[in-house]
Design an enzyme around this catalytic site. Structure first.
Site, PDB file in Angstrom:
ATOM      1  N   LYS A 176      50.377  63.065  -7.951  1.00 45.93           N
ATOM      2  CA  LYS A 176      51.395  62.618  -7.002  1.00 45.93           C
ATOM      3  C   LYS A 176      52.485  61.887  -7.779  1.00 45.93           C
ATOM      4  O   LYS A 176      52.256  60.813  -8.320  1.00 45.93           O
ATOM      5  CB  LYS A 176      50.814  61.663  -5.948  1.00 45.93           C
ATOM      6  CG  LYS A 176      51.813  61.390  -4.800  1.00 45.93           C
ATOM      7  CD  LYS A 176      51.488  60.162  -4.006  1.00 45.93           C
ATOM      8  CE  LYS A 176      52.069  58.904  -4.614  1.00 45.93           C
ATOM      9  NZ  LYS A 176      53.567  58.851  -4.596  1.00 45.93           N
ATOM     10  N   GLU A 250      47.685  51.487 -15.828  1.00 49.00           N
ATOM     11  CA  GLU A 250      48.607  50.951 -16.826  1.00 49.00           C
ATOM     12  C   GLU A 250      49.758  50.337 -16.052  1.00 49.00           C
ATOM     13  O   GLU A 250      50.503  51.039 -15.370  1.00 49.00           O
ATOM     14  CB  GLU A 250      49.072  52.071 -17.771  1.00 49.00           C
ATOM     15  CG  GLU A 250      49.699  51.541 -19.059  1.00 49.00           C
ATOM     16  CD  GLU A 250      51.200  51.417 -18.972  1.00 49.00           C
ATOM     17  OE1 GLU A 250      51.683  50.270 -18.815  1.00 49.00           O
ATOM     18  OE2 GLU A 250      51.884  52.435 -19.049  1.00 49.00           O
ATOM     19  N   CYS A 284      57.850  49.512 -19.092  1.00 47.27           N
ATOM     20  CA  CYS A 284      56.848  48.452 -19.113  1.00 47.27           C
ATOM     21  C   CYS A 284      56.710  47.831 -20.489  1.00 47.27           C
ATOM     22  O   CYS A 284      56.303  46.672 -20.616  1.00 47.27           O
ATOM     23  CB  CYS A 284      55.509  49.001 -18.642  1.00 47.27           C
ATOM     24  SG  CYS A 284      54.912  50.407 -19.616  1.00 47.27           S
ATOM     25  N   GLU A 383      58.114  40.308 -14.118  1.00 47.21           N
ATOM     26  CA  GLU A 383      58.687  41.507 -14.712  1.00 47.21           C
ATOM     27  C   GLU A 383      59.999  41.851 -14.015  1.00 47.21           C
ATOM     28  O   GLU A 383      60.023  42.130 -12.815  1.00 47.21           O
ATOM     29  CB  GLU A 383      57.712  42.681 -14.607  1.00 47.21           C
ATOM     30  CG  GLU A 383      58.180  43.893 -15.379  1.00 47.21           C
ATOM     31  CD  GLU A 383      57.137  45.000 -15.423  1.00 47.21           C
ATOM     32  OE1 GLU A 383      57.053  45.679 -16.458  1.00 47.21           O
ATOM     33  OE2 GLU A 383      56.421  45.181 -14.424  1.00 47.21           O
TER      34      GLU A 383
END
Length: 490
Positions: A176, A250, A284, A383
């Site tokens: 997906k 992750e 990331c 973040e």
């Protein structure tokens, strides 16, 4: 014309579906590229059923290794022939400059398949002979059906990693893509149908909370791999855990880029800019916290700001563009929410902090840098995931390690020094799954890629993927006929 693909199941593309439409937006123009009908529960069930049939009854997992290697390499060849198309789709959908997509992310996609083709050809098994009466071997077998969920920031590069790893070891899968950026992965999976048996790789499009949740919880899904945000990763691990399904997640990062006085100044400067501004800062592993030792801090920060201000902001299809638009208006608002208010003493805006001038439409933002005094400021803890660098100045190595390790994330650390003792000490003291010394972003697929803390659970890479996408079976065989006790005899 771009097809509004809802699913690819058993090698067949499905355009119409009963789910609510999802608008796929071009971040450079803020216009809708295509509206895709979400794959509803029934369509997810069909995709998983196709993957299950392919695994149980199809030829894929029963192929000899050389035949599977040839198929994986043919997948790579198909990607290479479609490089320009894949890069154009990915650029239109993500806003990342075309050259970066073509030369790095699409190239990485084909390499992923070639890497795993090579890897499975070198696989070995364990054999234990210590017991004089037995030979005991440990076999590795495919697990079954993998649910793969790809992120929006590097859909082709990271989605292809999951597909290649899952099927290399004989599994089938349902992927997906992110509902925000499905177009490149859609075309990638279409290309794979030209090579692979039906049902080995299937695709469903939809939102994470609906289509994704149904996929992760499905009884016929055996394992789950996800790349994305930490909050979503927690929810996916919880859902997978209810079904006792292994999951690798992750997640985010808040990576420290430590520049010691002993660094090669020019290389460290070039790398610092690359580590925060490539992929529009939406990665990331970005070196988003730049820690500079006081002896070179003023000079380094001034040089960084000058270069950042000279970055070419433009449409991602224009040659020479270095910084394109952020992926969505919502994300642009998120990034700009970290810009400090004027007058703060503990956070000083060095450059940027605004929407880029000269664009009537599009999610363009200026490359931004701030100087921060406190590690507990949200700029250093949360973040941001954009072209936004936070500088901190340190005096001693001990202070640098304390600042670098002072977040809940632990994905990547960068260290710059020409002193080998400093490098050796730093790699030992930094709490992150990856430490890059005197280099910007690099990826060795043989080695594990995964983080500590809120950066995730598990890893991707050659041996790490083998451990995840296979299960162990111990087989013991007597060396000679056994003399067994005869119960029930007089």
């Amino acid at each position: 014309m771009i097809q509004p693909i809802s699913a690819i199941i058993d090698g067949k593309t499905i355009i119409t579906a009963k789910g609510a439409p999802i608008a796929v937006i071009d971040p450079a123009t803020e216009e809708t590229i295509v509206a895709i009908a979400e794959a509803d529960d029934a369509l997810v069930d069909q995709a998983v059923a196709a993957a299950r049939r392919a695994f149980e009854d199809g030829p894929w997992r029963r192929m000899d290794v050389e035949a599977r290697q040839a198929a994986l390499r043919a997948c790579a060849d198909r990607i290479d022939t479609a490089t320009e198309v894949l890069a154009a789709l990915e650029t239109a959908n993500t806003g990342i400059p075309f050259a970066q997509i073509r030369d790095r992310q699409v190239a990485r996609a084909s390499y992923n398949f070639r890497f795993f083709a090579d890897y499975i050809g070198q696989a070995t098994a364990e054999l234990y002979e210590q017991d004089p009466n037995y030979l005991t071997m440990v076999r590795r077998e495919p697990v079954g059906v993998a649910a793969l969920i790809a992120p929006w920031n590097a859909p082709i590069a990271l989605g292809s990693m999951k597909i290649a790893a899952a099927i290399a070891f004989g599994n089938s899968c349902v992927i997906k893509p992110s509902e925000q950026a499905p177009l490149g992965v859609n075309r990638l999976v279409e290309l794979l149908q030209e090579v692979l048996p039906p049902g080995v790789v299937n695709l469903v499009n939809g939102r994470g909370a609906t289509t994704g949740d149904r996929l992760v919880r499905h009884d016929e899904v055996n394992l789950v791999s996800f790349t994305g945000g930490t909050a979503t990763g927690r929810a996916i691990m919880a859902a997978a855990g209810q079904g006792l399904k292994p999951a690798t997640v992750e997640l985010g990062g808040k990576s420290a880029n430590i520049i010691f006085d002993s660094a090669d100044f020019d290389q460290a400067l070039d790398a610092a800019l690359l580590s925060i501004f490539t992929t529009n800062g939406q990665q990331c592993l970005a070196g988003s916290r730049i820690l500079v030792q006081r002896g070179i801090a003023d000079r380094f920060i001034a040089a960084f700001v000058k270069r950042a201000q000279a970055l070419k902001i433009g449409h991602p299809l224009e040659p020479g563009t270095e910084l394109g638009p952020l992926a969505s208006r919502r994300h642009l608002d998120h990034v700009l929410s970290f810009v400090p208010e004027p007058g703060r003493d503990d956070v000083r805006l060095l450059t940027g902090g605004r929407r880029a001038a000269g664009f009537d439409r599009g999610n363009y933002v200026e490359p931004t840098a701030v100087l921060v005094d406190r590690i507990d400021d949200r700029i250093c803890q949360d973040e941001i995931f954009g072209p936004f660098a936070a500088f901190m100045i340190f005096d001693t190595a001990e202070e640098a390690y304390r600042l670098a390790n002072g977040t809940r994330f632990g994905l990547v650390s960068y260290v710059w020094s020409q002193d080998i003792a400093t490098i050796m000490e730093a790699q030992d003291r930094l709490s992150s799954g990856i430490v890059w010394c005197n280099t910007p972003m690099t990826r060795e697929l043989r080695a594990p890629f995964g983080g500590y803390g809120d950066s995730g659970v598990g890893a991707e890479g050659g041996r790490a993927c083998e451990a995840f996408y296979t299960r162990q079976k111990t087989v013991s065989i007597p060396r000679r006929p056994l003399k067994l006790r005869k119960l029930g005899t007089a």
